[in-house]
Enzyme design. Structure first.
Site, PDB file in Angstrom:
ATOM      1  N   HIS A  32       0.855  -1.189   0.000  1.00  0.00           N
ATOM      2  CA  HIS A  32       0.000   0.000   0.000  1.00  0.00           C
ATOM      3  C   HIS A  32       0.885   1.231   0.000  1.00  0.00           C
ATOM      4  O   HIS A  32       1.168   1.814   1.045  1.00  0.00           O
ATOM      5  CB  HIS A  32      -0.937  -0.051   1.216  1.00  0.00           C
ATOM      6  CG  HIS A  32      -1.969   1.042   1.233  1.00  0.00           C
ATOM      7  ND1 HIS A  32      -3.119   0.969   1.983  1.00  0.00           N
ATOM      8  CD2 HIS A  32      -2.027   2.240   0.600  1.00  0.00           C
ATOM      9  CE1 HIS A  32      -3.838   2.057   1.804  1.00  0.00           C
ATOM     10  NE2 HIS A  32      -3.181   2.859   0.977  1.00  0.00           N
ATOM     11  N   HIS A  34       1.230   4.704  -2.590  1.00  0.00           N
ATOM     12  CA  HIS A  34       0.883   5.466  -3.804  1.00  0.00           C
ATOM     13  C   HIS A  34       2.211   6.055  -4.267  1.00  0.00           C
ATOM     14  O   HIS A  34       2.806   6.849  -3.524  1.00  0.00           O
ATOM     15  CB  HIS A  34      -0.113   6.570  -3.477  1.00  0.00           C
ATOM     16  CG  HIS A  34      -1.367   6.028  -2.846  1.00  0.00           C
ATOM     17  ND1 HIS A  34      -2.506   5.789  -3.567  1.00  0.00           N
ATOM     18  CD2 HIS A  34      -1.629   5.655  -1.565  1.00  0.00           C
ATOM     19  CE1 HIS A  34      -3.434   5.293  -2.750  1.00  0.00           C
ATOM     20  NE2 HIS A  34      -2.924   5.191  -1.534  1.00  0.00           N
ATOM     21  N   HIS A 212      -9.536   0.932  -1.588  1.00  0.00           N
ATOM     22  CA  HIS A 212      -9.538   1.624  -0.303  1.00  0.00           C
ATOM     23  C   HIS A 212     -10.966   1.587   0.237  1.00  0.00           C
ATOM     24  O   HIS A 212     -11.909   1.927  -0.493  1.00  0.00           O
ATOM     25  CB  HIS A 212      -9.139   3.090  -0.481  1.00  0.00           C
ATOM     26  CG  HIS A 212      -7.675   3.328  -0.671  1.00  0.00           C
ATOM     27  ND1 HIS A 212      -6.937   2.698  -1.635  1.00  0.00           N
ATOM     28  CD2 HIS A 212      -6.815   4.141  -0.003  1.00  0.00           C
ATOM     29  CE1 HIS A 212      -5.686   3.113  -1.554  1.00  0.00           C
ATOM     30  NE2 HIS A 212      -5.574   3.985  -0.575  1.00  0.00           N
ATOM     31  N   GLU A 215     -11.282   3.799   5.456  1.00  0.00           N
ATOM     32  CA  GLU A 215     -10.201   4.678   5.938  1.00  0.00           C
ATOM     33  C   GLU A 215     -10.890   5.774   6.762  1.00  0.00           C
ATOM     34  O   GLU A 215     -10.697   5.877   7.959  1.00  0.00           O
ATOM     35  CB  GLU A 215      -9.426   5.273   4.756  1.00  0.00           C
ATOM     36  CG  GLU A 215      -8.318   6.244   5.161  1.00  0.00           C
ATOM     37  CD  GLU A 215      -7.579   6.868   3.977  1.00  0.00           C
ATOM     38  OE1 GLU A 215      -8.067   6.779   2.829  1.00  0.00           O
ATOM     39  OE2 GLU A 215      -6.498   7.469   4.202  1.00  0.00           O
ATOM     40  N   ASP A 293       1.590   4.043   2.598  1.00  0.00           N
ATOM     41  CA  ASP A 293       0.615   4.940   1.960  1.00  0.00           C
ATOM     42  C   ASP A 293       1.298   6.037   1.125  1.00  0.00           C
ATOM     43  O   ASP A 293       1.470   5.855  -0.081  1.00  0.00           O
ATOM     44  CB  ASP A 293      -0.330   5.537   3.022  1.00  0.00           C
ATOM     45  CG  ASP A 293      -1.728   5.798   2.484  1.00  0.00           C
ATOM     46  OD1 ASP A 293      -2.016   5.383   1.354  1.00  0.00           O
ATOM     47  OD2 ASP A 293      -2.534   6.419   3.199  1.00  0.00           O
ATOM     48  N   ASP A 294       1.650   7.158   1.765  1.00  0.00           N
ATOM     49  CA  ASP A 294       2.278   8.285   1.050  1.00  0.00           C
ATOM     50  C   ASP A 294       3.468   8.758   1.886  1.00  0.00           C
ATOM     51  O   ASP A 294       3.398   9.794   2.567  1.00  0.00           O
ATOM     52  CB  ASP A 294       1.256   9.423   0.884  1.00  0.00           C
ATOM     53  CG  ASP A 294       0.042   8.965   0.101  1.00  0.00           C
ATOM     54  OD1 ASP A 294       0.139   8.859  -1.130  1.00  0.00           O
ATOM     55  OD2 ASP A 294      -1.000   8.678   0.736  1.00  0.00           O
TER      56      ASP A 294
HETATM   57  N1  ADE Z   1      -4.404   8.630  -2.521  1.00  0.00           N
HETATM   58  C1  ADE Z   1      -3.195   8.788  -1.974  1.00  0.00           C
HETATM   59  N2  ADE Z   1      -3.247   8.532  -0.660  1.00  0.00           N
HETATM   60  C2  ADE Z   1      -4.521   8.183  -0.371  1.00  0.00           C
HETATM   61  C3  ADE Z   1      -5.200   7.784   0.800  1.00  0.00           C
HETATM   62  N3  ADE Z   1      -4.593   7.686   1.990  1.00  0.00           N
HETATM   63  N4  ADE Z   1      -6.518   7.519   0.718  1.00  0.00           N
HETATM   64  C4  ADE Z   1      -7.148   7.629  -0.438  1.00  0.00           C
HETATM   65  N5  ADE Z   1      -6.549   7.995  -1.570  1.00  0.00           N
HETATM   66  C5  ADE Z   1      -5.252   8.260  -1.549  1.00  0.00           C
HETATM   67 ZN    ZN Z   2      -3.778   4.686   0.254  1.00  0.00          ZN
END
Ligand code: ADE
Ligand code: ZN
Length: 355
Positions: A32, A34, A212, A215, A293-294
């Site tokens: 996970h 991006h 997703h 969340e 995630d990011d």
């Molecule tokens: N795109 C990038 N990060 C995300 C996240 N945490 N939730 C949904 N879309 C995303």
């Molecule tokens: Zn994500």
């Protein structure tokens, strides 16, 4: 699924002081991330200069200061602005290569990267530049770092299903370059049910499917992702604990949940890491794993997520083993390859026990 080799009692004997080294050495799958969320502020400025793109922030420091989010949407606004510096195949390759170098250092043996083609094609970037650039970095990661890498094309759920269907068709000339599809972006108000046709089409094409859900959104979105989209994994899913029957189903069917603890705190899903429900879900027997995630926006890559979560929730070597093992179990690799990494993971834990 194979049975776990170690019991809680066995691995509890590993001293907590040995945990940081074990976390780093354990073979782990990153499921996970991006890839656009791995763009560090320095690289955003470098690419902006290289491509003549103007940014609303004067320098790296002021951009970094803007990374104070109150929810998912406040993050996405900045994340899409950051991605606007990506124009050419080489930009996508450079971004992903920078990520793979960090991943290798963290003990990632396999990565399934999410990418958001609609963010780029909407700005006139050709689909081929996005996919070929990322693919070249994946090949290089395997050849030079020994990291296995795959791509998962994500649909932006704030856009229409029609747009998602068009995006999938547009990507089909590169069908062999991505192994699955996902669903991301603004969750609330955009339930999985909106994307039933495009997920059915993806499944017919033999693609893996993930989404997703849960969340920020309610448990009903997780049910929809499972029942209507027939996903193989849920990304996040941390809201599942609100619904006992759902939680029982996730445990019974061992549906993987790719949880991103640092992200959840930065986006205010949990007030602090010590309040995260990952330990509870893990101890209930859910197939939860840790991901980033990011990472450029949320203050840490995979190993940071592992280390900080283990500290905050007082996890021991048994928890760490389960988390790494779940990541390998949940990955879309061949059973043969999976077994090789599971064996390496066991050897790693045995070594920690005997040292
Ligand atoms: N795109 C990038 N990060 C995300 C996240 N945490 N939730 C949904 N879309 C995303
Ligand atoms: Zn994500």
């Amino acid at each position: 699924m194979t049975d776990s080799t170690f019991t809680f009692t066995d691995l509890q004997r590993v001293p907590q002081s040995a945990l940081p080294a074990l976390l780093k050495r354990m073979p782990k799958a990153e499921l996970h991330i991006h890839i656009e969320g791995s763009l560090e502020p320095e690289m955003i400025f470098q690419l902006a200069q290289r491509n003549g793109v103007s940014l609303t922030y004067p320098d790296v420091e002021s951009l970094r200061r803007a990374y104070a989010f109150k929810d998912l949407q406040s993050f996405l606004d900045i994340y899409y602005a950051g991605a606007s510096v990506l124009l050419h195949e080489r930009d996508f390759e450079d971004m992903a290569w920078a990520y793979f170098q960090r991943a290798a250092a963290d003990g990632v043996v396999h990565a399934e990267l999410f990418f958001d083609p609609q963010t780029h094609t909407a700005r006139g970037v050709p689909m081929g530049a996005v996919i070929e650039g990322l693919h070249r970095a994946c090949q290089r990661a395997h050849a030079e770092l020994g990291v296995h890498a795959e791509l998962i094309l994500c649909f932006l759920r704030h856009l229409s299903e029609e747009a998602a269907l068009q995006t999938l068709e547009e990507a089909l000339p590169w069908r062999d370059r991505f192994m699955g599809v996902g669903l991301d972006s603004s969750e609330l108000g955009h339930p999985p049910s909106k994307f039933q046709r495009v997920f059915a089409r993806a499944r017919r094409l033999g693609l893996h499917v993930v989404a997703h859900a849960g969340e920020e959104g309610p448990p009903s979105y997780i049910y929809e992702a499972l029942d209507l989209l027939q996903v193989e994994r849920i990304d996040h899913g941390v809201q599942a604990l609100q619904d006992t029957a759902l939680m029982q189903r996730l445990v019974r069917d061992q549906i993987p949940l790719t949880v991103c603890p640092l992200s959840n705190v930065k986006l205010c899903v949990f007030g602090q890491l010590t309040a995260h429900n990952l330990r509870q879900m893990l101890e209930l027997g859910a197939c939860v794993s840790i991901h980033s995630d990011d990472p450029a926006y949320f203050g840490g890559y995979l190993l940071d997520n592992f280390q900080q979560t283990c500290d905050a929730l007082q996890l021991n070597a048994w928890h760490a083993y389960q988390l790494a093992r779940n990541s390998l179990q949940a990955s879309f690799v061949s059973n043969e390859q999976r077994q090789i990494w599971l064996d390496q993971l066991e050897a790693c834990c045995l070594r920690a026990l005997s040292s």
